[in-house]
Design an enzyme around this catalytic site. Structure first.
Site, short mmCIF file in Angstrom:
data_model
loop_
_atom_site.label_atom_id
_atom_site.label_comp_id
_atom_site.label_asym_id
_atom_site.label_seq_id
_atom_site.Cartn_x
_atom_site.Cartn_y
_atom_site.Cartn_z
N ILE A 1 16.16 -123.92 18.64
CA ILE A 1 17.21 -124.14 17.65
C ILE A 1 18.55 -123.68 18.22
O ILE A 1 18.64 -122.65 18.89
CB ILE A 1 16.89 -123.36 16.36
CG1 ILE A 1 15.56 -123.83 15.78
CG2 ILE A 1 18.00 -123.52 15.34
CD1 ILE A 1 15.09 -123.00 14.61
N CYS A 2 19.59 -124.46 17.93
CA CYS A 2 20.93 -124.13 18.42
C CYS A 2 21.70 -123.35 17.36
O CYS A 2 22.26 -123.91 16.43
CB CYS A 2 21.68 -125.42 18.79
SG CYS A 2 23.35 -125.12 19.42
N LEU A 3 21.68 -122.02 17.47
CA LEU A 3 22.45 -121.13 16.60
C LEU A 3 23.39 -120.30 17.46
O LEU A 3 23.18 -120.16 18.67
CB LEU A 3 21.52 -120.20 15.82
CG LEU A 3 20.57 -120.84 14.79
CD1 LEU A 3 19.60 -119.79 14.30
CD2 LEU A 3 21.34 -121.42 13.63
N HIS B 1 23.86 -120.20 22.95
CA HIS B 1 25.24 -119.69 22.93
C HIS B 1 25.27 -118.19 23.24
O HIS B 1 25.56 -117.38 22.36
CB HIS B 1 25.89 -119.97 21.57
CG HIS B 1 26.06 -121.42 21.29
ND1 HIS B 1 27.06 -122.18 21.84
CD2 HIS B 1 25.31 -122.27 20.53
CE1 HIS B 1 26.95 -123.43 21.43
NE2 HIS B 1 25.90 -123.52 20.65
N ILE C 1 21.53 -129.33 18.10
CA ILE C 1 20.29 -129.42 18.87
C ILE C 1 19.13 -128.90 18.05
O ILE C 1 19.18 -127.80 17.52
CB ILE C 1 20.42 -128.64 20.19
CG1 ILE C 1 21.54 -129.24 21.04
CG2 ILE C 1 19.11 -128.65 20.96
CD1 ILE C 1 21.87 -128.44 22.28
#
Length: 281
Positions: free
Chosen positions: A75-77, A83, A112
């Site tokens: 997961i894109c967090l 990040h 994403i």
């Protein structure tokens, strides 16, 4: 490990523990957020800690089908491995779990690992999730979570406040941030820098002007190429005409010399004939 001890007791919102044979891989279960399509569901997932944790962020993925996040995909967090520049060492696994719960009702936004299932599809998956069992740790979602005590609720409120600082980053947002300076200015495709005082109309106008200038430059360049080709073709034609003229002049001169020689020979022949007649008489 301190966090393993702190999270060993399940709450009504989450439960997480590392695998017995791998302290860097955690499995968790979270309750779906209230007043959402996920309210009646429970969702299982994995957290992979890097050796540098908590100085570097973990990777997060859900394993239970949910209609919000792709299963088995990171997961894109802003607090995930996607990040590392926004990760804060003060964040913990508990903060990560609360952030996941908080982001489930939000829109994917092209991020994403994000999905945008319909409300009915998510509710169906939420009901089915209660019977879901992990084939790695053997946990069943229906058996893990419990009611909170007063102390736990107070701790959760503090964690929720910290989790609210975390943002869910979409692909377009992430690309924009890569071009954003500290002062809030943004790099534009034409190399210019956009400041906070400029508006979208100015940007579009500038881009249109750049496009128009580019088209004019290409048109001028093409016209120049055509003119050069025409000049070259004209020069070649003049050169060919000059060669033809010289060749014609040379031929004419050769023909003139030949005629003169023939006349002289004919005149000489006549003189010889006249002399012979006079001699024989």
């Amino acid at each position: 490990m301190r966090e393993a001890k702190e999270l060993c007791e399940a709450t009504s919102q989450y439960y997480a523990q590392p695998l017995e044979d791998n302290l860097f891989e955690w499995h968790f279960t979270v309750q779906g957020p209230a007043d959402s399509d996920f309210e009646s569901g429970r969702y299982h997932g994995r957290i992979i800690l890097p050796p540098e944790y908590p100085m570097k962020p973990p990777s997060i993925m859900l394993l239970t089908p949910n209609g919000r996040f792709e299963t088995g995909k990171k997961i894109c967090l802003s607090m995930s491995a996607h990040h590392p520049e926004t990760w804060q060492p003060s964040w913990s696994i508990r903060t990560v779990l609360l952030a996941i719960i908080g982001f489930m009702p939000s829109k994917g936004g092209g991020a994403i690992g994000a999905l945008d299932y319909t409300s009915d599809e998510r509710k169906i998956l939420a009901r089915k999730s209660m019977k879901w069992t992990c084939n790695v740790c053997g946990s069943c979602n229906a058996d893990l979570l419990k009611e909170d005590s007063k102390n736990k609720r107070e701790a959760n409120e503090e964690d929720m406040e910290l989790a609210s600082q975390i943002s869910f980053k979409g692909e377009n947002e992430a690309k924009m941030e890569e071009k954003t300076h500290v002062d809030g200015s943004v790099d534009m495709p034409n190399g210019d820098i956009l400041t906070n005082g400029q508006n979208i109309e100015d940007i579009l106008s500038a881009q249109d002007e750049v496009t128009s200038n580019t088209a004019d430059t290409r048109e001028t360049h093409n016209s120049a190429n055509v003119a050069r080709k025409r000049a070259r073709r004209s020069s070649n034609e003049r050169h060919d005409n000059r060669d033809s003229s010289v060749q014609s002049t040379s031929t004419s001169q050769s023909n003139g010399y030949l005629s003169l020689v023939l006349i002289l020979l004919f005149t000489l022949f006549l003189i010889i004939l006249l002399l012979r007649r006079v001699y024989y008489k």
